[in-house]
Structures are given as structure tokens and as C-alpha cells.
Design an enzyme around this catalytic site. Structure first.
Site, short mmCIF file in Angstrom:
data_model
loop_
_atom_site.label_atom_id
_atom_site.label_comp_id
_atom_site.label_asym_id
_atom_site.label_seq_id
_atom_site.Cartn_x
_atom_site.Cartn_y
_atom_site.Cartn_z
N ARG A 17 23.07 -6.24 35.65
CA ARG A 17 22.57 -5.28 34.53
C ARG A 17 23.48 -5.10 33.48
O ARG A 17 22.99 -5.08 32.30
CB ARG A 17 22.22 -3.96 35.20
CG ARG A 17 21.13 -3.86 36.10
CD ARG A 17 20.64 -2.57 36.81
NE ARG A 17 21.79 -2.14 37.67
CZ ARG A 17 22.14 -0.91 38.01
NH1 ARG A 17 21.26 -0.22 37.69
NH2 ARG A 17 23.20 -0.57 38.82
N ASN B 257 17.44 -1.64 38.16
CA ASN B 257 17.38 -2.31 39.44
C ASN B 257 15.91 -1.86 39.99
O ASN B 257 15.66 -0.51 40.11
CB ASN B 257 18.46 -1.84 40.24
CG ASN B 257 19.57 -2.88 40.10
OD1 ASN B 257 19.53 -3.76 39.44
ND2 ASN B 257 21.00 -2.18 40.55
#
Length: 769
Positions: A18, A36
Site C-alpha cells: 500500500r 486492504n
């Protein structure tokens, strides 16, 4: 301009993905979000289709080294053509029904964190230092998505400094879930032999441990996936003491080496082995010995199991210990699973280890160190655990809801999600209650992590395996179907799964024990098989196992079995063999064979290796599993090309002629080393002759090798070369163990294939009830 949703599947959580997406999107001046979810990473961006595709391309090309991208989907969101954001943000994770993403294995400490431990004031000498590129993952995760509240780090509240790093886009610890420091993270506590606290300050702990190791102390040390027990690799008395503690009279120990010069001095390392040793997985690698550290570690073995440090405390101990090498073994008592909890460590190790080093971060998923070696230029896994679990394998059919319960001596299970097969960590011998408890614990965790609920169970055909009984009990309780899989068919299909083979193959399976269709013990087979059926085409000749399982523990019994013909008198044995074993014991075995008393029949290749090992005086009694066969390989010279001539009557799989020739030459005084080498070379020639003959007859030019005997590096190197020279494609497992730990993969794939086939129209070995 438009809005595009990008879904990234694969190993993209717990690996700094990320933050990487965040920086890449910012670099491309895109606005949007990344988060996520249980089934991967989701990205939403405002921009053109070309910009979205450029982002996806860069994600593929520039991803973090540990990340693995399986698929990227780009979908235009016409209902939300503009997100209305002025920047790009990492937002709260979501849970999506039953879908799950891949979970990262535990990752060895990176070079940057090692440097940070010497320069960052708040992490100065902090042993639990980590970042987005390294540190605990599988061992601490309790649920998905991979966020701190779903890990055992949830008990540790970040200090202001760590929280600032966690939120800063340009920091290496940006969204690193286990981030911590001296002020807010886990800590070590050192206890003495009586269980009294000795030290809590890290530098003091290191100093005391180094002094203790140098004096011959044994230390139980809590690591990532469980406890290990360590001692100085050059302190002979300490190693002898460790052998008594572990009830391990002869089995070699593993050595962790912290200095390249020490590594180069004692072992030969090629570039593939070097790459494996230094990989982020940090497995144990079996290497050829150049110079012996000490016979107390590995006796007369010509190989040494070596690993490099993977935690900061390893580096700190090895940098200060004069020997720069420590023996590292699993922290458990004989035959039990690796200890992960502090209370258990105290009950097992107090009064036995000179120190216990405990830390207060809970281990959710326990796992041993993985064991590997390199054959034919590729890594081959022997024990699959830390650094590998729970990486999945892609299957060609749907696997959702299938549980495979594995075999017995080398326990493991596998679950199916989507089209993936997720293999558990090594679970130990399932005959032992403690290991079955470990299995139940691990399965419960897998159910929780992967949102798994069984709808079908695949098990071994052996009726007495604990794994089969587990499957039967669960199937009965849950009222779900169970399919029994032939042991060697599962071995073969596990290799087919790894290499995505779809067409029929010839399978050469060499192991010790597998329950056969005829009720006999199989273990030396050539089969034609696909994912739903198999046909046994040839096999090693059946031999009696005098005393059943006792013949596996005592290889000398197989010498009698190979040489003695039932009903005949005056069987000739080498005089040295008779002196070692005794005529009365030999006669007793002959009588058992003559009257067929407790003498089940076996075609197991492992028993042939046992017989040769005992015949040559290398190993008469196994003190650990497969000791005789392993010791035989250790004695053999891989550079020796000598072999016995093979005529037409000797080209099959009845090896009594070979045993007789070895027996005669042993009596003549030919060395054990030469005879062990000739055995390997001759066996390889026989195998190749039969593979080539059957390949031509069946018109199949793809061969898979499986079974625990193929852990023998000499045999594999020779056979792979011979088969390839015949223009036959040959596959040896790499990411799946060739031993019984790979069985669940094959079981699950077979059950999946049967479930996905209209088997009413197909003749198959398997039918679901």
C-alpha cells in the site's frame, strides 16, 4: 477523465504494498485511495484510462521484492466518474465476505533495519526492529485484512515517534503494521536456570548470553515462530549436553554462521546456494562440507546444515561470540512440536537450559525453520515452514472447501480457497498426541485466517494413519463426503500441481511406506497417472518386513530379508555383518520369514537403501527417521562413476542380485565408500532403463519424481542427467517437499479434479460417496 477501480490479487499485504501504491500514485499525480481487503488490495483513482494503465504497469514492474502479483483488474466506474479528492490516501481496510488474499510469510530482517539499530536513537539496539520490507508476518497475524489490530502487535500501542513514522508517506515504516521501538514495543526478559529474572536491558542480556555461550551454556531463545535452543558451535561439551537434552544421539545439528569468512572456511557454496542462503526467507541450506567444524555437530557426515541470521539478536550474538557460529535446534523436547508459549517453555526448559530468553510478543502461528538444498540448480524444500508458509499453489480446478489431511510421519494439511491450495507448516509425526494437538491448533487458525469451512475431505488410504482417522471423524461429524487417495498417486499429483502439468505423466515414486491397493506396503513404483486416475506399471519386487515396523527401525533385518530365500538353509552373510548382529538374531529373522510370521510385504525403495547401509556396516539401527539411508548417501562419493554391469535378467526391479554382488565385494575388502557409490550409480542405471522402456511403451515423455528417497542429492543429480539425455521432460519438486509433507497438495488436487469431473461418464480410481 474518469474513475477507475483497480483490484490487485496476490501477496500484496504485509510487504509494504500500500505505501508503494501510495508513492507511485502520487508520483503519477493521481488522486484517489488504496486499501486492504480480505481478497487483495483495492485502488480507486481519478484520471484517464491511460493513467490507470500506467499505474498498473508500474505496480507490476516496480513492486516490492517480496510482493507477488497474481492478477490486476482495471474496471471503469461510470457511476462515480470523479472521486472528489484532492490527494491520494491510504484508507481503512475492509472485509469482503469469504474472499481472502495471500498472507505473507515471516521475512528476515533487512539490511536497512540492521543499520537503523545502530543509528536511530529510539531504536538503538532494539531487537524487534522491522519495517515494511521485513519482520514477523504469518507468526503474528490473527485475521485479515493485515492491519495491526488483527495481529499480536495489537497489545502494543505505538508511541508518538513510531506513529509519526507510520503515517509519513516517505518513511520506510509507512503503514508497517509491526512497527515498534524501545519505548513502545515488545521486550526480552532473561531468566536463569532456576527461572529467576537475570536481566531485562537488551545490551546486558547480549553480554550475559555471549559469556554464557563461550562457557558452554545452553540457551532457550524465543524467536519469530517459536523457541530455538542454541549453544556455541565450537564448544564440544555444550553440544554433547545439548544432545542429551534433545535425546538426539547422532542426528546432525544445524549451524548458524554470522561471518562470511567462517562460511567459506567450512562449506562449499555455489551461487544458487548463496542466493538461497541470503534470501529473505533465510532457510536452512544443506551444503557440502569443506572442513569439519567439529564431529559433535554432524559426526562423519559430509554435509552441514547452515543458516544465516534472520533476527537482530542473531546478528548481535554472532558478532560478539568469538566462534561466530552457534548450533541452532528447534526448541522442543523429543518428538514434540516447537514451543511457542512462555509457560510451556518454562515447564520444559527450567533446570535443563542455563538461560531462557523470553519476549512478550505472542506467537499466534508457530513454525520451525525451513530446510532446503539445491539440486540441478534449483532450491528444493525438505521442511516447509518459516519463510514459506502460508504461500499458496495455483491449481487448475476449483478447490474451495476441500481439506486434505496428509500422511502421518511428516504431518501437514492443506486447504482449498478459490483455485489455490494452501499448505500448512510442518506439523511433525502425527502418531504423537502433542503433534496432533498442534495440527488441531494450526487448522483452527487456518479456518480463522482464510475463512475456511470444509465441504469435502481428502485423506490417505491407510486405515491406521492418524490423519485418516482425523478425516473420518470430521467427515462423520460434519456429514460431508470423504475421498481416500492412494499415497503415491498423491505424491505424483503434488508435482503436477507445482508445474501445472495437465496431461498424463509417468510417475517414479520412491519412498519407504505407502498403503497399496493390494494391501501391501508400496514405495518403489512407476505409475501412469493424471489427476483422477493412476495405473501401476512396474514396481520394486516385494520383500518381507521381518517384524513389520521393527524392520524400519532396525535396517539389519532387511539384509536378512534380501539375502535369505524362504525355506533354504545356509544363507551366506558377510562375516563382519554376522559378528555385529549375531547368528542367533539372524536365525530368528530367518525363522520369521520361513514361517511368514509378522512379515508384511513391501516394495519400498527406502528398505533397499536400509539393507545396503546395514550390509556395509554404515548403520544397523536408526536413531532417527531414515538415518541408514541418509548415512549411506553421506558415505558415497558423488564423483565416483563406477557401477555394476547390468544384463537383461538384472534390468528389472528385483535387486537381490545387486545385494549379493555388494556382499561379495564387501567380503573382498572393497571400501564402503566405493560400494556405496557403486550402489547409487547402479540403481540410477536400472531406474533410467525402466523409465525409458516404459516411456516408449506408453508413449509418454513427461516424468515426475516424488517420494522421500528423492531427497538423496546424489541419486537426483545422476537420474535427472540421465533422463534429460533421453529427451524426456523430468520434474522434481521445488516449492513442495518431495517427502510426505507434499502429500496434502496432491490429495487436494485429486479431490478437486474428481469434484470437477462428471465421473459418471468416466472410469476412475476414485468415487465420492
Amino acid at each position: 477523465m474518469g474513475c477507475y477501480n483497480i483490484h490487485v490479487k496476490g501477496l500484496v499485504q504485509g510487504v509494504g504494498f500500500r505505501p508503494f501504491v501510495y508513492r507511485t500514485a502520487r508520483d503519477l499525480q493521481l488522486t484517489g485511495t488504496v486499501y486492504n481487503a480480505t481478497d487483495g488490495v483495492y485502488i480507486s483513482v481519478s484520471g484517464t484510462k491511460q493513467q490507470a494503465e500506467e499505474l498498473a504497469t508500474r505496480l507490476l514492474k516496480e513492486k516490492p521484492s517480496v510482493a507477488e502479483i497474481e492478477d490486476i483488474d482495471i474496471i471503469e466506474n461510470k457511476e462515480d466518474a470523479y472521486l472528489g479528492l484532492e490527494g491520494f490516501y491510504i484508507v481503512k481496510s475492509l472485509s469482503r465476505e469469504q474472499s481472502v488474499t495471500r498472507i505473507s510469510p515471516d521475512i528476515a530482517i533487512c539490511e536497512d533495519c540492521i543499520k537503523d539499530a545502530d543509528r536511530q536513537p529510539h531504536r538503538l539496539h532494539y531487537p524487534f526492529i522491522n519495517c515494511t520490507h521485513c519482520g514477523p508476518r504469518f507468526s503474528i497475524i490473527q485475521g485479515l485484512p493485515y492491519d495491526r489490530p488483527n495481529t499480536t502487535m495489537s497489545e502494543f500501542r505505538m508511541c508518538e515517534v513510531c506513529a509519526k513514522e507510520y503515517k509519513h508517506e516517505n518513511d520506510r515504516r509507512f503503514h508497517a503494521q509491526p512497527v515498534a521501538c524501545n519505548h513502545c514495543g515488545p521486550k526480552y526478559t532473561l531468566y536463569d536456570i532456576a527461572g529467576n529474572i537475570t536481566a531485562t536491558e537488551y545490551d546486558n542480556i547480549i553480554s550475559l548470553l555471549v559469556k554464557g555461550l563461550s562457557k558452554g551454556n545452553i540457551i532457550a531463545l524465543k524467536g519469530i515462530g517459536g523457541y530455538s535452543i542454541i549453544c556455541d558451535a565450537l564448544h564440544k561439551k555444550a553440544i554433547v549436553k545439548l544432545r542429551k537434552l534433545k535425546n538426539r544421539p547422532r542426528k546432525p545439528f544445524i549451524v548458524m554462521i554470522g561471518d562470511d569468512s567462517i562460511l567459506e572456511k567450512f562449506v562449499w557454496v555455489n551461487k544458487e546456494e548463496q542466493s538461497l542462503l541470503k534470501s529473505w526467507r533465510r532457510p536452512i541450506v544443506l551444503l557440502s562440507e569443506k572442513k569439519k567444524l567439529t564431529t559433535e555437530i554432524n559426526g562423519t557426515y559430509s554435509t552441514l546444515g547452515v543458516m544465516l541470521p534472520y533476527m537482530l539478536i542473531h546478528y548481535d550474538l554472532l558478532s560478539k561470540l568469538p566462534s561466530r557460529a552457534i548450533v541452532v535446534t528447534s526448541g522442543n523436547l523429543y518428538g514434540e512440536p516447537i514451543v511457542k508459549d512462555n509457560d510451556k517453555a518454562f515447564s520444559d526448559f527450567i533446570g535443563k537450559c542455563d538461560f531462557i530468553l523470553d519476549h512478550n510478543r505472542k506467537i499466534f502461528n508457530r513454525s520451525d525453520d525451513s530446510v532446503t538444498h539445491v539440486i540441478d540448480g534449483m532450491p528444493r524444500i525438505i521442511r516447509r515452514a518459516r519463510g514459506y508458509t502460508p504461500e499458496p499453489l495455483e491449481n487448475i480446478n476449483e478447490t474451495e472447501g476441500i481439506l486434505a489431511t496428509g500422511a502421518e510421519q511428516i504431518g501437514a494439511f492443506a486447504i482449498g480457497k478459490g483455485k489455490e491450495i494452501i499448505l500448512s507448516q510442518y506439523l511433525g509425526d502425527q502418531k504423537r498426541i502433542a503433534n496432533r494437538d498442534f495440527r488441531d491448533e494450526a487448522f483452527s487458525h487456518f479456518q480463522q485466517l482464510f475463512k475456511f469451512s470444509p465441504r469435502c475431505i481428502a485423506a490417505d488410504m491407510h486405515p491406521d494413519y492418524a490423519s485418516t482417522q482425523w478425516a473420518e471423524n470430521m467427515a462423520s461429524q460434519m456429514n460431508i463426503p470423504i475421498i481416500k487417495i492412494q499415497h503415491h498417486h498423491a505424491h505424483a499429483v503434488s508435482v503436477m500441481v507445482e508445474y501445472r502439468l495437465k496431461n498424463p505423466v509417468l510417475s517414479v515414486c520412491l519412498d519407504g511406506t505407502g498403503y497399496g491397493d493390494d494391501g501391501c506396503v508400496w514405495g518403489g513404483e512407476i505409475m501412469k497417472c493424471d489427476r483422477i486416475s493412476y495405473e501401476r506399471l512396474s514396481h520394486f519386487s516385494y520383500l518381507p518386513l521381518p517384524g513389520g515396523d521393527a524392520a524400519i527401525r532396525e535396517p539389519w533385518r532387511m539384509v536378512v530379508s534380501m539375502l535369505h530365500i524362504p525355506g533354504e538353509k545356509g544363507t551366506c552373510y558377510p562375516e563382519k555383518f554376522v559378528r555385529r548382529i549375531g547368528r542367533d538374531r539372524i536365525a530368528f529373522m530367518e525363522n520369521m520369514i520361513d514361517h511368514n510370521v509378522n512379515c508384511p510385504l513391501s516394495s519400498g525403495a527406502g528398505r533397499l537403501f536400509d539393507a545396503v547401509s546395514s550390509l556395509l556396516g554404515i548403520c544397523d539401527m536408526n536413531s532417527y527417521s531414515s538415518e541408514a539411508a541418509i548415512s549411506l548417501e553421506q558415505v558415497a562419493d558423488a564423483n565416483c562413476n563406477a557401477s555394476y554391469h547390468i544384463d537383461n535378467t538384472e534390468s528389472g526391479f528385483d535387486f537381490r542380485w545387486l545385494i549379493k554382488r555388494l556382499c561379495e565385494d564387501y567380503e573382498k575388502g572393497i571400501s564402503e565408500k566405493m560400494l556405496a557409490s557403486m550402489f547409487h550409480n547402479t540403481l540410477t542405471k536400472v531406474l533410467n532403463i525402466n523409465i525409458l522402456r516404459i516411456s516408449q511403451k506408453e508413449n509418454i515423455s513427461t516424468v515426475v519424481l516424488s517420494g522421500g528417497v528423492f531427497q538423496n542429492k546424489i541419486l537426483c543429480d545422476l537420474l535427472l542427467k540421465k533422463i534429460k539425455n533421453c529427451n524426456i521432460k523430468v520434474y522434481l519438486p521445488s516449492s513442495v517437499p518431495c517427502n510426505d509433507a507434499g502429500i496434502p497438495v496432491g490429495q487436494l488436487a485429486i479431490a478437486s479434479a474428481v469434484n470437477n469431473t462428471n465421473f459418471n461418464k468416466l472410469c476412475t480410481n476414485y468415487l465420492l460417496p
